[in-house]
Design an enzyme around this catalytic site. Structure first.
Site, PDB file in Angstrom:
ATOM      1  N   ARG A  39      26.608  38.798  31.050  1.00  0.00           N
ATOM      2  CA  ARG A  39      28.550  38.497  30.548  1.00  0.00           C
ATOM      3  C   ARG A  39      28.075  38.447  29.150  1.00  0.00           C
ATOM      4  O   ARG A  39      29.432  39.234  28.120  1.00  0.00           O
ATOM      5  CB  ARG A  39      28.794  37.646  30.857  1.00  0.00           C
ATOM      6  CG  ARG A  39      30.384  37.322  30.452  1.00  0.00           C
ATOM      7  CD  ARG A  39      30.416  35.385  31.193  1.00  0.00           C
ATOM      8  NE  ARG A  39      32.083  35.547  30.646  1.00  0.00           N
ATOM      9  CZ  ARG A  39      32.529  34.244  29.614  1.00  0.00           C
ATOM     10  NH1 ARG A  39      31.664  33.634  29.423  1.00  0.00           N
ATOM     11  NH2 ARG A  39      34.465  34.729  29.980  1.00  0.00           N
ATOM     12  N   ILE A  65      38.631  37.296  27.457  1.00  0.00           N
ATOM     13  CA  ILE A  65      36.962  37.457  28.628  1.00  0.00           C
ATOM     14  C   ILE A  65      37.701  36.400  29.388  1.00  0.00           C
ATOM     15  O   ILE A  65      37.363  35.719  29.139  1.00  0.00           O
ATOM     16  CB  ILE A  65      35.879  37.892  28.340  1.00  0.00           C
ATOM     17  CG1 ILE A  65      35.531  37.975  29.643  1.00  0.00           C
ATOM     18  CG2 ILE A  65      35.049  36.877  27.537  1.00  0.00           C
ATOM     19  CD1 ILE A  65      33.805  38.904  28.869  1.00  0.00           C
ATOM     20  N   SER A  66      38.135  36.649  30.469  1.00  0.00           N
ATOM     21  CA  SER A  66      38.901  35.515  31.512  1.00  0.00           C
ATOM     22  C   SER A  66      36.787  34.379  31.382  1.00  0.00           C
ATOM     23  O   SER A  66      36.247  35.322  31.996  1.00  0.00           O
ATOM     24  CB  SER A  66      39.088  36.560  32.901  1.00  0.00           C
ATOM     25  OG  SER A  66      39.846  36.929  32.765  1.00  0.00           O
ATOM     26  N   GLN A  67      37.738  33.240  32.340  1.00  0.00           N
ATOM     27  CA  GLN A  67      36.776  32.138  32.751  1.00  0.00           C
ATOM     28  C   GLN A  67      35.683  32.622  33.587  1.00  0.00           C
ATOM     29  O   GLN A  67      36.679  33.237  34.873  1.00  0.00           O
ATOM     30  CB  GLN A  67      37.531  31.019  32.777  1.00  0.00           C
ATOM     31  CG  GLN A  67      36.259  29.626  33.621  1.00  0.00           C
ATOM     32  CD  GLN A  67      37.770  28.709  34.084  1.00  0.00           C
ATOM     33  OE1 GLN A  67      38.863  28.506  34.001  1.00  0.00           O
ATOM     34  NE2 GLN A  67      37.023  27.164  33.902  1.00  0.00           N
ATOM     35  N   PRO A  68      34.348  32.734  34.370  1.00  0.00           N
ATOM     36  CA  PRO A  68      33.946  33.182  34.592  1.00  0.00           C
ATOM     37  C   PRO A  68      34.297  32.936  36.354  1.00  0.00           C
ATOM     38  O   PRO A  68      34.254  33.438  37.362  1.00  0.00           O
ATOM     39  CB  PRO A  68      32.400  32.598  34.886  1.00  0.00           C
ATOM     40  CG  PRO A  68      32.152  32.730  33.748  1.00  0.00           C
ATOM     41  CD  PRO A  68      34.033  32.172  32.736  1.00  0.00           C
TER      42      PRO A  68
END
Length: 216
Positions: A39, A65-68
């Site tokens: 990431r 960038i989206s939360q994992p």
């Protein structure tokens, strides 16, 4: 660069996977895919030390960038009970992180992004990772990608007030669509294309950037 040091090391990445397990991600293929993608390659250098925190991070141009956990949750919904995602469409590619995770689970990923500069970042990141099974296109995600459909899996990384009709039209029989919906309060919508029609299940409360039309 790919393996990272310190806060981007393999140990730090492994801790992220353990947090995903603790939060309820059970599909081992999804966890393996999340572990395979570095990431830190996808975030701004100044934020690299936070790359494996379970939080959304800014990309610029008003995007994130989206939360994992949210990435893993949405992909798990698409994959559960299947051996592959099949032909997959991602709407809102951003810098390419989620597309790279999807690419671990199918040989066929199409990803659209409406913002040209972000699309170029995504292309550069795919070259760094040598991820050659992701096709990136500068397009209005609300329209899907009709020339490449129908799709077995569709995942959307921005929230509209309703489900875009074009995405339903491009969902193959037996296909699955997962997306955030809502102009104010948002929820995760999981839609299956069954012989009886489209069946929607409303799931978690979420927070995404808005799904906008047009390209820039």
């Amino acid at each position: 660069m790919l393996h990272g040091i310190g806060m981007t090391s393999q140990r730090t990445r492994a801790r992220m996977i353990e947090r995903l397990r603790e939060k309820g991600i059970r599909n081992e293929a999804v966890l393996k895919a999340m572990a395979a993608v570095p990431r830190h390659v996808f975030v701004e250098e100044a934020l690299a030390s936070r790359a494996y925190e379970d939080t959304a991070l800014p990309l610029g141009m008003g995007q994130t960038i989206s939360q994992p956990f949210v990435v893993a949750r949405m992909i798990e919904l698409l994959l559960n009970g299947r051996s592959s995602l099949g032909k997959t469409l991602e709407v809102g590619a951003g810098c390419g992180y989620q597309a790279a995770v999807l690419a671990q689970l199918t040989k066929d990923v199409y990803a659209v992004e409406r913002l040209g500069p972000l699309l170029e970042k995504a292309k550069a990141n795919m070259r760094i990772l040598q991820q050659f099974n992701v096709r990136l296109k500068h397009a209005d995600g609300q329209l899907g990608l009709p020339e490449a459909g129908p799709f077995d899996s569709i995942i959307v990384a921005a929230a509209g007030s309703h489900v875009p009709p074009a995405l339903l039209e491009q969902l193959a029989p037996g296909g699955r669509l997962v997306l955030p919906v809502g102009a104010g309060e948002q929820y995760l919508s999981f839609i299956e294309h069954t012989p009886q029609g489209y069946v929607e299940t409303r799931l978690d409360a979420v927070r995404f950037v808005p799904l906008l039309s047009g390209t820039q």
